[in-house]
Design a protein around this motif. Sequence first.
Motif, PDB file in Angstrom:
ATOM      1  N   THR A 154      -9.502   5.279  -1.728  1.00  0.00           N
ATOM      2  CA  THR A 154      -9.534   4.032  -2.493  1.00  0.00           C
ATOM      3  C   THR A 154     -10.300   2.918  -1.788  1.00  0.00           C
ATOM      4  O   THR A 154     -10.380   1.804  -2.308  1.00  0.00           O
ATOM      5  CB  THR A 154      -8.105   3.543  -2.802  1.00  0.00           C
ATOM      6  N   THR A 159     -14.465   5.183  -2.793  1.00  0.00           N
ATOM      7  CA  THR A 159     -14.696   4.973  -4.223  1.00  0.00           C
ATOM      8  C   THR A 159     -16.124   5.363  -4.619  1.00  0.00           C
ATOM      9  O   THR A 159     -16.353   5.820  -5.746  1.00  0.00           O
ATOM     10  CB  THR A 159     -14.407   3.525  -4.625  1.00  0.00           C
ATOM     11  N   GLY A 176      -4.230   8.278  -3.022  1.00  0.00           N
ATOM     12  CA  GLY A 176      -3.984   6.887  -3.392  1.00  0.00           C
ATOM     13  C   GLY A 176      -2.551   6.550  -3.073  1.00  0.00           C
ATOM     14  O   GLY A 176      -1.633   7.299  -3.454  1.00  0.00           O
ATOM     15  N   GLY A 181      -4.010   2.731  -7.472  1.00  0.00           N
ATOM     16  CA  GLY A 181      -5.017   3.464  -6.715  1.00  0.00           C
ATOM     17  C   GLY A 181      -5.260   4.840  -7.282  1.00  0.00           C
ATOM     18  O   GLY A 181      -6.417   5.291  -7.399  1.00  0.00           O
ATOM     19  N   ARG A 182      -4.211   5.542  -7.640  1.00  0.00           N
ATOM     20  CA  ARG A 182      -4.363   6.887  -8.186  1.00  0.00           C
ATOM     21  C   ARG A 182      -5.016   6.848  -9.573  1.00  0.00           C
ATOM     22  O   ARG A 182      -5.802   7.718  -9.925  1.00  0.00           O
ATOM     23  CB  ARG A 182      -3.014   7.596  -8.217  1.00  0.00           C
ATOM     24  N   LEU A 184      -7.200   4.599 -10.439  1.00  0.00           N
ATOM     25  CA  LEU A 184      -8.604   4.264 -10.201  1.00  0.00           C
ATOM     26  C   LEU A 184      -9.410   5.501  -9.815  1.00  0.00           C
ATOM     27  O   LEU A 184     -10.513   5.717 -10.330  1.00  0.00           O
ATOM     28  CB  LEU A 184      -8.725   3.204  -9.105  1.00  0.00           C
ATOM     29  N   VAL A 185      -8.888   6.335  -8.920  1.00  0.00           N
ATOM     30  CA  VAL A 185      -9.683   7.485  -8.466  1.00  0.00           C
ATOM     31  C   VAL A 185      -9.923   8.479  -9.602  1.00  0.00           C
ATOM     32  O   VAL A 185     -10.985   9.106  -9.668  1.00  0.00           O
ATOM     33  CB  VAL A 185      -9.049   8.173  -7.234  1.00  0.00           C
ATOM     34  N   ASP A 282     -12.331  -5.385  -4.599  1.00  0.00           N
ATOM     35  CA  ASP A 282     -10.901  -5.687  -4.656  1.00  0.00           C
ATOM     36  C   ASP A 282     -10.663  -7.192  -4.706  1.00  0.00           C
ATOM     37  O   ASP A 282      -9.923  -7.692  -5.536  1.00  0.00           O
ATOM     38  CB  ASP A 282     -10.187  -5.102  -3.435  1.00  0.00           C
ATOM     39  N   LEU A 302      -8.184  -1.833  -3.079  1.00  0.00           N
ATOM     40  CA  LEU A 302      -8.934  -0.897  -3.910  1.00  0.00           C
ATOM     41  C   LEU A 302     -10.395  -1.312  -3.885  1.00  0.00           C
ATOM     42  O   LEU A 302     -10.778  -2.292  -4.503  1.00  0.00           O
ATOM     43  CB  LEU A 302      -8.386  -0.904  -5.346  1.00  0.00           C
TER      44      LEU A 302
END
Length: 310
Positions: A154, A159, A176, A181-182, A184-185, A282, A302
């Motif tokens: 992250t 990223t 994440g 975070g999870r 986003l990935v 972020d 992030l």
Amino acid sequence: MKAYAVSGQGEQPAHIDIDPPEPEPGEVRVRVVAASVNGFDLAVAAGYMGGFFEHRYPVVLGREFAGVVDAVADDVSGIEVGDRVLGVVSKPFLREGAFAEYTTAYADGGLIVAPDVLSDAEAASLAHTGSAALAILSAIDEPEGKTMLIVGATGGVGTLLIQLAAAAGATVIATGRTTLGRELVIELGATHAVDYSDLTTAIREIAPDGVDVAVHLSGDASTFSSLVKNGGLFISPILYSPEMFGDAERVTFVPIAGYPSAEALSTLASLAGSGDLRVIIDRERAFDDIGQAFGEFGHETLGNIVIRIG
């Protein structure tokens, strides 16, 4: 000019006033508008890079930046005063840095004209992190079809790497710490998002025989190197030699420096400019709040933390 620097060996970084640097042969000077915080900056500030780089004090911190060209050396062509650029301060010694009103960088391989569609924060968060991500991907022979675990996914490098690896056909497993975070990935192209706190269980369920590649962007390498299958790759921009890695006989250890090149910067600018590569921001902090930004780095952030300078 104002700068955030380490003034001597063992000293803590602080805001200081120093003369602006003059561009040496092959260099341009840039009025810095924004600069991104990276793990390299924290390592220099903590004194960890003394064995790898000559320090010419005061050492101004900061690696990647966006700004406007202010002066060019006589032997430089292709870059002009007034150009809006993104780049990396990448020299064989540490002195100039991006956390300052002005910095210098190599015209060939150190910076490139920034795509108009990128904000200053996005442009300031692409060159160093992106060069590292490209170097990691290039260390993998034919990534298509390979299972790649990215630990520290992250952050700024992670990223970008998720997107590049997924585009190259790899099956990406990204860590994440938080739900955001999870999410986003996965949005960036990872096939699986896993919680770092229970990494072994998660990976054994996804890849019972181990992953083909593990990328070490944060954490203790010894806690997850066993998740790489025999003969697999363990890639790290954090560990610099096999002596720092305890599993080199079973898997292939690849340290990554992530130095920029003209080709890499051109590739990154093209991908980001076309929208095929997203740069995640972020938060932004004022120049006076760099110390706070250092403290925030890596704590469930992030993407990138960007310092506003100009």
